[in-house]
Scaffold this motif. Structure first.
Motif, PDB file in Angstrom:
ATOM      1  N   GLU A   1       9.668  87.989 -34.031  1.00 55.19           N
ATOM      2  CA  GLU A   1       9.776  87.028 -35.116  1.00 55.19           C
ATOM      3  C   GLU A   1       9.234  85.666 -34.687  1.00 55.19           C
ATOM      4  OE1 GLU A   1      10.656  87.178 -38.232  1.00 55.19           O
ATOM      5  OE2 GLU A   1      10.881  85.033 -38.683  1.00 55.19           O
ATOM      6  N   HIS A   2       9.506  85.286 -33.440  1.00 57.21           N
ATOM      7  CA  HIS A   2       9.163  83.939 -33.005  1.00 57.21           C
ATOM      8  C   HIS A   2       7.798  83.853 -32.331  1.00 57.21           C
ATOM      9  CE1 HIS A   2      13.674  83.534 -33.383  1.00 57.21           C
ATOM     10  NE2 HIS A   2      13.171  82.730 -34.277  1.00 57.21           N
ATOM     11  N   ASN A   3       7.106  84.978 -32.245  1.00 55.27           N
ATOM     12  CA  ASN A   3       5.757  84.946 -31.698  1.00 55.27           C
ATOM     13  C   ASN A   3       4.771  85.128 -32.835  1.00 55.27           C
ATOM     14  OD1 ASN A   3       5.036  84.935 -28.661  1.00 55.27           O
ATOM     15  ND2 ASN A   3       7.037  85.924 -28.799  1.00 55.27           N
ATOM     16  N   SER A   4       3.874  84.187 -32.991  1.00 55.94           N
ATOM     17  CA  SER A   4       2.913  84.335 -34.076  1.00 55.94           C
ATOM     18  C   SER A   4       1.854  85.362 -33.696  1.00 55.94           C
ATOM     19  CB  SER A   4       2.252  82.992 -34.397  1.00 55.94           C
ATOM     20  OG  SER A   4       1.588  82.511 -33.250  1.00 55.94           O
ATOM     21  N   GLN A   5       1.747  85.644 -32.391  1.00 50.81           N
ATOM     22  CA  GLN A   5       0.743  86.604 -31.968  1.00 50.81           C
ATOM     23  C   GLN A   5       1.391  87.942 -31.636  1.00 50.81           C
ATOM     24  OE1 GLN A   5      -1.333  84.816 -28.723  1.00 50.81           O
ATOM     25  NE2 GLN A   5      -2.080  83.109 -29.969  1.00 50.81           N
ATOM     26  N   PRO A   6       0.739  89.021 -32.005  1.00 50.15           N
ATOM     27  CA  PRO A   6       1.272  90.340 -31.667  1.00 50.15           C
ATOM     28  C   PRO A   6       1.366  90.514 -30.153  1.00 50.15           C
ATOM     29  CG  PRO A   6      -0.500  90.512 -33.267  1.00 50.15           C
ATOM     30  CD  PRO A   6      -0.513  89.102 -32.754  1.00 50.15           C
ATOM     31  N   LEU A   7       2.353  91.271 -29.727  1.00 50.87           N
ATOM     32  CA  LEU A   7       2.587  91.470 -28.300  1.00 50.87           C
ATOM     33  C   LEU A   7       2.393  92.929 -27.931  1.00 50.87           C
ATOM     34  CD1 LEU A   7       5.901  89.400 -27.940  1.00 50.87           C
ATOM     35  CD2 LEU A   7       3.577  88.620 -27.455  1.00 50.87           C
ATOM     36  N   THR A   8       1.860  93.150 -26.730  1.00 48.37           N
ATOM     37  CA  THR A   8       1.764  94.512 -26.224  1.00 48.37           C
ATOM     38  C   THR A   8       3.150  94.903 -25.703  1.00 48.37           C
ATOM     39  OG1 THR A   8       1.246  93.792 -23.989  1.00 48.37           O
ATOM     40  CG2 THR A   8      -0.623  94.118 -25.482  1.00 48.37           C
ATOM     41  N   HIS A   9       3.308  96.206 -25.404  1.00 51.30           N
ATOM     42  CA  HIS A   9       4.580  96.669 -24.844  1.00 51.30           C
ATOM     43  C   HIS A   9       4.910  95.896 -23.569  1.00 51.30           C
ATOM     44  CE1 HIS A   9       6.944  99.386 -22.250  1.00 51.30           C
ATOM     45  NE2 HIS A   9       7.659  99.476 -23.345  1.00 51.30           N
ATOM     46  N   GLU A  10       3.877  95.709 -22.732  1.00 50.22           N
ATOM     47  CA  GLU A  10       4.034  94.946 -21.484  1.00 50.22           C
ATOM     48  C   GLU A  10       4.580  93.548 -21.758  1.00 50.22           C
ATOM     49  OE1 GLU A  10       3.028  95.539 -18.097  1.00 50.22           O
ATOM     50  OE2 GLU A  10       3.111  97.599 -18.863  1.00 50.22           O
TER      51      GLU A  10
END
Ligand SMILES: [Zn+2]
Length: 162
Positions: A46-55
């Motif tokens: 929610e608080h990251n505007s950028q998508p994150l990898t599993h890592e």
């Protein structure tokens, strides 16, 4: 000897918080089990505007909670969030899965930044549904039945273009 009185505010104001993000009721509302891991992951996305990898999700969990999470748990939590429609999974050109909070778009049309993989809803355009409808009709003539149409524009977002 000088003496200065310290003024102490007896009613300190709580820090201003924009509408708190209620991960618990979101999970519950989607029929998911409310676990610490699920809440942490959902809040991170929610608080990251950028998508994150599993890592990156695992690393962010470590940073947020001070302990390394179980990697399998993170995989399961991400899968469940995607299944429940709370998060989106996108496979980049690099074949890496990236996770982000589901973007609510009335039309399903989005813009995706090829640098940071941020996904934004496209501005609404009255012509677009007509065009999509025409394309659907053209495909039907070829015997193709379209159930769902979504347009994704690719490019570089304002943050990455700087
Ligand atoms: Zn970008």
């Amino acid at each position: 000897m000088s003496f200065r009185m310290k003024t102490i505010n007896p009613h300190p104001k709580p820090p201003l918080v924009a509408a708190p993000f209620d991960s618990e009721s979101l999970l519950r509302g989607s029929g998911l089990r409310v676990t610490r891991a699920a809440q942490t992951v959902l809040e991170l996305l929610e608080h990251n505007s950028q998508p994150l990898t599993h890592e990156e999700v695992a690393a962010a969990c470590t940073a947020a909670t001070g302990e390394a999470p179980d990697r399998v748990t993170i995989y399961r939590v991400l899968d469940r969030l995607v299944e429940a429609g709370l998060c989106d999974r996108r496979v980049g050109p690099d074949r890496v899965n990236r996770f982000s909070r589901h973007v609510e778009t009335a039309s399903g049309n989005t813009f995706e930044c090829d640098q940071c993989h941020k996904v934004l809803a496209l501005p609404s355009d009255p012509e677009l549904p007509k065009v999509m409808g025409r394309l659907g009709k053209a495909l039907r003539k070829q015997g193709i039945d379209t159930r769902h149409t979504a347009l994704t524009l690719h490019g570089t977002c304002g943050d990455c273009a700087r």
